[in-house]
Design an enzyme around this catalytic site. Sequence first.
Site, PDB file in Angstrom:
ATOM      1  N   HIS A  59       0.838  -1.204   0.000  1.00  0.00           N
ATOM      2  CA  HIS A  59       0.000   0.000   0.000  1.00  0.00           C
ATOM      3  C   HIS A  59       0.874   1.256   0.000  1.00  0.00           C
ATOM      4  CE1 HIS A  59      -3.792  -2.183   0.528  1.00  0.00           C
ATOM      5  NE2 HIS A  59      -3.045  -3.033   1.195  1.00  0.00           N
ATOM      6  N   TYR A 325       4.291  -6.288   8.635  1.00  0.00           N
ATOM      7  CA  TYR A 325       4.095  -4.853   8.839  1.00  0.00           C
ATOM      8  C   TYR A 325       5.214  -4.270   9.703  1.00  0.00           C
ATOM      9  CZ  TYR A 325      -0.710  -4.753   6.959  1.00  0.00           C
ATOM     10  OH  TYR A 325      -1.811  -4.803   6.142  1.00  0.00           O
TER      11      TYR A 325
END
Length: 336
Positions: A59, A325
């Site tokens: 993203h 992440y």
Amino acid sequence: MKYRLTALLSVMTALTSTSVLAFQQDENRYAVPASATAQDFIAVFKELNGEHPGVRKGHARGVCAAGIFTPTDEAQKRFASPLFDNVSLPVTIRFSMGGGNPEADERKGPRGIGIQFDLANNQKHTLAGLTSPLFSGSTPNHFLGLLQWNVKLMRGEATREDLEKYFQANPSMLRSIEWNKGRTPSAEYTSTDYYGIHAFWANTHDQQREKFRWQLVPDGGHEYLTEHDIESLPSSFLVERLEKRLEEEGQISFAWEWTIGQENDPTNDPSILWPNDREKVNVGRVTITQVGGDACTPINFDPNRVAPGIQPSDDPVLPIRSAAYAISFGKRLSNQ
């Protein structure tokens, strides 16, 4: 005669053995990877998207926004979490494009959303959602295999037929493909639903736990790109449309809905949708009041960071997401 029969049997045995071996080789070729680690995902994202120091590995392209969350009376009465204790909470929101390309074409591909709820005593609750309600397979291994096949396609080492065989060999991946068939991307970041994909648990005031999946539904309705839009629009338009809508309307809001699971609804397979007749609870409204700025830069939108009273489920994708992440976050802040 006996010699001929023996020879024929030998040929048939050899052909059968060859067919079995070919089948086994084909089956192994299209099997999911035996293991999948966070480092595997970071490596394959690098292969697919190249080096982009200081940028999110997934993203990568996006825009920050800010607003408030207002819980409903029903959520306050039913669920025992500080998420619902106050009249409102400040939220930081990031809309994004899927993938790790910071120049991703906004006419194509899914959109994503990350939201951080700021609670008292420095407690946080984080959402990470997509515009599809299903994960690409039952496990992280399925998704890793898909990414690895995409790398092979990019290098010319595989064909679309190989990718199709991979899907057919791993049927849990077909559900997401079927759901997305014929759908076009949203016309705006705020004109589509976002889904949490994974199951979570919530404590109730009567000392019980309820499983749920969440969904954000735009109050302004849904709008998707037409084929003409996809051909005629520039590759970058979503931020401009978001700014324009906010300027015209003053605020943009989503209803935050929870689908409450029943006993037999799986929590460990994000490739399966729960039945449509499950109870839905509107737990509050996320309202966007500002767009732009750098408030999202220090935020890691890890969906496993949840408020007291909320717990992640046994979904095998969740821990992999958390680890990946964290690696991406560290690399981004150290300009790697």
